[in-house]
Design a protein around this motif. Sequence first.
Motif, PDB file in Angstrom:
ATOM      1  N   LEU A  66      -2.317  -3.207   3.267  1.00  0.00           N
ATOM      2  CA  LEU A  66      -0.940  -3.241   4.020  1.00  0.00           C
ATOM      3  C   LEU A  66      -1.210  -3.609   5.502  1.00  0.00           C
ATOM      4  O   LEU A  66      -0.394  -4.338   5.942  1.00  0.00           O
ATOM      5  CB  LEU A  66      -0.327  -1.899   3.774  1.00  0.00           C
ATOM      6  CG  LEU A  66       0.293  -1.760   2.135  1.00  0.00           C
ATOM      7  CD1 LEU A  66       0.692  -0.350   1.801  1.00  0.00           C
ATOM      8  CD2 LEU A  66       1.162  -2.719   1.910  1.00  0.00           C
ATOM      9  N   VAL A  67      -2.243  -2.919   6.011  1.00  0.00           N
ATOM     10  CA  VAL A  67      -2.304  -3.121   7.378  1.00  0.00           C
ATOM     11  C   VAL A  67      -2.791  -4.868   7.729  1.00  0.00           C
ATOM     12  O   VAL A  67      -2.217  -4.953   8.748  1.00  0.00           O
ATOM     13  CB  VAL A  67      -3.466  -2.239   7.976  1.00  0.00           C
ATOM     14  CG1 VAL A  67      -3.625  -2.600   9.462  1.00  0.00           C
ATOM     15  CG2 VAL A  67      -3.018  -0.698   8.046  1.00  0.00           C
ATOM     16  N   ALA A  68      -3.682  -5.256   6.908  1.00  0.00           N
ATOM     17  CA  ALA A  68      -3.858  -6.495   7.168  1.00  0.00           C
ATOM     18  C   ALA A  68      -2.934  -7.397   6.913  1.00  0.00           C
ATOM     19  O   ALA A  68      -2.764  -8.572   7.569  1.00  0.00           O
ATOM     20  CB  ALA A  68      -5.115  -6.776   5.792  1.00  0.00           C
ATOM     21  N   VAL A  69      -1.813  -7.097   6.112  1.00  0.00           N
ATOM     22  CA  VAL A  69      -0.536  -7.745   6.055  1.00  0.00           C
ATOM     23  C   VAL A  69       0.248  -7.874   7.178  1.00  0.00           C
ATOM     24  O   VAL A  69       0.654  -9.060   7.638  1.00  0.00           O
ATOM     25  CB  VAL A  69       0.323  -7.624   4.796  1.00  0.00           C
ATOM     26  CG1 VAL A  69       1.614  -8.172   4.816  1.00  0.00           C
ATOM     27  CG2 VAL A  69      -0.574  -7.835   3.636  1.00  0.00           C
ATOM     28  N   VAL A  70       0.460  -6.644   7.922  1.00  0.00           N
ATOM     29  CA  VAL A  70       0.975  -6.430   9.232  1.00  0.00           C
ATOM     30  C   VAL A  70       0.001  -7.165  10.279  1.00  0.00           C
ATOM     31  O   VAL A  70       0.835  -7.716  11.289  1.00  0.00           O
ATOM     32  CB  VAL A  70       1.501  -5.257   9.222  1.00  0.00           C
ATOM     33  CG1 VAL A  70       2.069  -4.868  10.503  1.00  0.00           C
ATOM     34  CG2 VAL A  70       2.140  -4.559   7.934  1.00  0.00           C
ATOM     35  N   VAL A  71      -0.910  -6.810  10.297  1.00  0.00           N
ATOM     36  CA  VAL A  71      -1.887  -7.120  11.666  1.00  0.00           C
ATOM     37  C   VAL A  71      -2.934  -7.864  11.057  1.00  0.00           C
ATOM     38  O   VAL A  71      -3.989  -7.320  10.886  1.00  0.00           O
ATOM     39  CB  VAL A  71      -2.168  -5.805  12.355  1.00  0.00           C
ATOM     40  CG1 VAL A  71      -2.933  -6.191  13.579  1.00  0.00           C
ATOM     41  CG2 VAL A  71      -0.922  -5.000  12.651  1.00  0.00           C
ATOM     42  N   PRO A  72      -2.884  -8.975  10.668  1.00  0.00           N
ATOM     43  CA  PRO A  72      -4.017  -9.719   9.908  1.00  0.00           C
ATOM     44  C   PRO A  72      -5.081 -10.270  10.980  1.00  0.00           C
ATOM     45  O   PRO A  72      -5.166 -11.495  11.130  1.00  0.00           O
ATOM     46  CB  PRO A  72      -3.404 -11.158   9.435  1.00  0.00           C
ATOM     47  CG  PRO A  72      -2.273 -11.385  10.442  1.00  0.00           C
ATOM     48  CD  PRO A  72      -1.677 -10.009  10.923  1.00  0.00           C
ATOM     49  N   SER A  73      -5.924  -9.259  11.372  1.00  0.00           N
ATOM     50  CA  SER A  73      -7.307  -9.611  12.374  1.00  0.00           C
ATOM     51  C   SER A  73      -8.402  -9.785  11.360  1.00  0.00           C
ATOM     52  O   SER A  73      -8.381  -9.490  10.290  1.00  0.00           O
ATOM     53  CB  SER A  73      -7.463  -8.405  13.220  1.00  0.00           C
ATOM     54  OG  SER A  73      -7.816  -7.333  12.435  1.00  0.00           O
ATOM     55  N   SER A  74      -9.254 -10.344  11.856  1.00  0.00           N
ATOM     56  CA  SER A  74     -10.405 -10.624  11.033  1.00  0.00           C
ATOM     57  C   SER A  74     -11.106  -9.490  10.537  1.00  0.00           C
ATOM     58  O   SER A  74     -11.723  -9.300   9.370  1.00  0.00           O
ATOM     59  CB  SER A  74     -11.456 -11.546  11.780  1.00  0.00           C
ATOM     60  OG  SER A  74     -11.086 -12.830  12.266  1.00  0.00           O
TER      61      SER A  74
END
Length: 181
Positions: A66-74
């Motif tokens: 979910l965090v990756a969807v909101v803040v898609p950092s490497s």
Amino acid sequence: MATTHAAVGLALAAPLVWIAPELAPVAAVGALVGGVFPDVDLFVGTHRKSLHFPVYYTLAAALVGLVAVVVPSSVVVAIAFFLLSAGVHSISDWFGAGDELRPWHRTSDRAVYVHPAKRWVRPRYVVRYDGAPEDLVLTLLFSIPGFLAFDGGLRLVVLVGVAVAVFYTGFRKRMPEWFNI
């Protein structure tokens, strides 16, 4: 078989080549490492207990995903795919054999430890043992998405993984004798 777990992890990351191509390589590396990481407990701790967390990896993967969807950092994407792949590995071990050296004898009733329940689940033997012919088929099938989606070093990793799986499958039942165990 570690190669099956790695191939499944890479297959999970493959769609990112089309969804977020800039993040696909880090997702692939995270997934590959996560796919094999739980089996480090073969050498440290109790196998299928010390680093196998079917519930915790899966919950952590959902949260970090979910965090990756909101803040898609490497970094976040790599961690999300590591956790997802480690979770799938830990769950899929339940569908294989027990944790014994000669699993074709079916002497163990311990497939994987479920920490929140504080108990082992029994093996299901959908895959009779690591390195069984059906395990090789799974490695081959799950290697296809990664091979087609990625190129360069990741494609080479797939080919090496398939070669290792073929060798391992061919000699799996002889290995305990080779190492006097």
